[in-house]
Structure formats: C-alpha cells, structure tokens
Design a protein around this motif. Structure first.
Motif, short mmCIF file in Angstrom:
data_model
loop_
_atom_site.label_atom_id
_atom_site.label_comp_id
_atom_site.label_asym_id
_atom_site.label_seq_id
_atom_site.Cartn_x
_atom_site.Cartn_y
_atom_site.Cartn_z
N HIS A 110 0.82 -1.21 0.00
CA HIS A 110 0.00 0.00 0.00
C HIS A 110 0.85 1.26 0.00
O HIS A 110 0.46 2.29 -0.56
CB HIS A 110 -0.92 -0.03 1.22
CG HIS A 110 -1.91 1.08 1.28
ND1 HIS A 110 -2.81 1.33 0.27
CD2 HIS A 110 -2.15 2.03 2.23
CE1 HIS A 110 -3.56 2.37 0.59
NE2 HIS A 110 -3.18 2.81 1.77
N ASP A 121 -2.18 -5.45 -7.06
CA ASP A 121 -3.41 -4.76 -6.65
C ASP A 121 -4.54 -5.04 -7.64
O ASP A 121 -4.34 -4.97 -8.86
CB ASP A 121 -3.17 -3.25 -6.58
CG ASP A 121 -2.22 -2.87 -5.46
OD1 ASP A 121 -2.45 -3.28 -4.32
OD2 ASP A 121 -1.23 -2.15 -5.73
N ILE A 134 -7.93 2.58 0.50
CA ILE A 134 -8.20 1.16 0.30
C ILE A 134 -9.71 0.90 0.24
O ILE A 134 -10.20 0.13 -0.60
CB ILE A 134 -7.54 0.33 1.41
CG1 ILE A 134 -6.05 0.15 1.10
CG2 ILE A 134 -8.21 -1.02 1.59
CD1 ILE A 134 -5.31 -0.73 2.07
#
Length: 266
Positions: free
Chosen positions: A88, A97, A186
């Motif tokens: 991240h 991702d 996220i």
C-alpha cells in the motif's frame, strides 16, 4: 490472450457489467479487475519489476520495512498485514493490486496521460474458478468461513513466505485476499490483493495455462479521452480514490488541463 476489444463507451460498459444472476438471484460478479495503461504489459509484480537480484532481496527488504517503520504504523505482526501495508505504501512486493469495482479498474487504465498513445487493458479474473486450484488447506478455510475472498485474519496460519511457498510446491496457484482497511484509499478503491507461492511466478504466464480463469477488455487508444471524461462525470476520480490534497491536485490538473486539444494542434 482471451481479449474483448470494445469500440466505444457503451460497449465498454456492456463488457464490464455483463454480470449474470448468481444463485441468490443477485447481479454480483465473480470477477476481480486490474486496469493497466498499456495492453502490452503483463502481470509482473513490483518486486519483479525492480530487477536485479529481486528474488533474494524480498525477505531482507520486508524485514527492514518492519524494523524501520514508525511504531504503530503496521497494525499487526502477521505476515499478511505486513505485506499489505508494504504494498500500500509503495514497497516492491510480490503482491498485485486488484479491485472489485469495474470502473475503478478503468480509472487506473486511463489515469496516466503519458500512455494515451497506447491501448489499455482491464484484466478480469474469476475468483471462484481460481479457488478450485488452491491447495485443499486453503479451500477448506474459505469453505469454513463461507467466504468469497480471504481476509488477512483467515491467513494468519501462514506465518512466513517460506510457509506460503511450500503450499505451491506441487502446483502453482493464485490467492486473492482483502487487505485491512488501513485508510479511505483502500476502502474507496474496493481493494483486493493477490499473491502467488513463489517470488518468480508471473500471474499472466500462469493464466495462459488456465484460460478459463480470465479475459481482458481492450480499450483502444482512440477512445481513452472519452472514457476518461465520462469517468470524471461519474465521479470516479483521484479526488475520490486518493482522498486528500494529493489526489485532489492530480484530479484538478487533468480536469482543467488541455486534454487532447493541445495535442491535436501540435
């Protein structure tokens, strides 16, 4: 490649949202999506793209990440939380991702203006089909939890990268999991991450041997600006996907920029 080439926005939406009813008579996709700005790109992870002796620096780099991270910045000691936080925040890892949102994937396929001279692609992988290739140990975890995707808590029994790699000694597989909700980025992106049991495994090469798992939607370069502007109209922008001043500035730079006009006059 299993490619679907669209010609306009309407065909793109049809390709993305051609979702059949499930057993509960709901329109819920079994797919996860990854948008790439250049259709010629494969699915190499960021650690592999680092080059050099990447296979032998994975462990010391992750170990150093844990060592030097600010106290409290990694919310748990488990391998999967550490990997998710590292990915991240831009550390090269073996993870990739993905998103559960088709339009978020299209955003990432059209966000980089320097690639507007190239076709983009949306990789679509069927998670349900991919689960059938998991080792029995992992399939039983999903069955016990009645889960579509793994959570980091469900993977806590895999305590090291070596433990994970041993699960793939007989056959390769891809595992999809939801990262913890570390921040609004996220959450807003509908983030999912994937991992394979081997630092040198390339997911796109694996998929070529399992064509039933995936297909790609190709977005021609000629319609990228139309797609981009219509995503902005739908509020699928950096302002929403990267909350904060950085994301706001990136969105405004494109929104108020010349777009294709200046390029067409050069």
């Amino acid at each position: 490649m299993n490619d679907v080439r669209v010609r306009n926005w309407s065909e793109l939406m049809q390709a993305l949202y051609n979702i059949p009813k499930n057993a509960l008579q709901r329109y819920r996709s079994d797919l996860v999506y990854r948008g790439v700005a250049d259709a010629s790109w494969g699915l190499e992870n960021s650690l592999m793209r680092l080059g050099g002796d990447y296979a032998n620096i994975e462990k010391p780099m992750l170990r150093s990440f844990r060592k030097y991270a600010e106290p409290g910045s990694i919310p748990a000691e488990t391998l999967w939380v550490q990997l998710a936080v590292a990915q991240h925040h831009g550390l090269p890892t073996r993870l990739l991702d993905w998103t559960i949102s088709p339009k978020v994937a299209v955003h990432f396929a059209t966000a980089e203006e320097e690639y507007y001279d190239r076709d983009a692609a949306i990789w679509c992988i069927n998670v349900v089909e991919a689960r059938s290739l998991l080792p029995e140990t992992l399939r039983q975890v999903l069955k016990r939890e009645s889960a579509f995707l793994f959570s980091v808590e469900m993977l806590e029994f895999i305590r090291s990268l070596d433990d994970f790699d041993r699960l793939g000694e007989n056959d390769a597989f891809v595992l999809f999991f939801e990262p913890p909700s570390l921040d609004a980025r996220i959450v807003n992106q509908g983030a999912v991450m994937s991992a394979m049991p081997g630092v040198s495994l390339v997911l796109s090469e694996f998929l070529l041997n399992h064509p039933a798992l995936y297909y790609r939607i190709i977005i021609p370069k000629e319609i990228k600006w139309e797609v981009r502007d219509k995503l902005d109209q739908d509020n699928v922008t950096e302002r929403m996907l990267f909350p904060g001043l950085d994301g706001l500035s990136r969105w405004l730079k494109r929104y108020y920029g010349p777009g294709p006009y200046r390029r067409s006059r050069q």
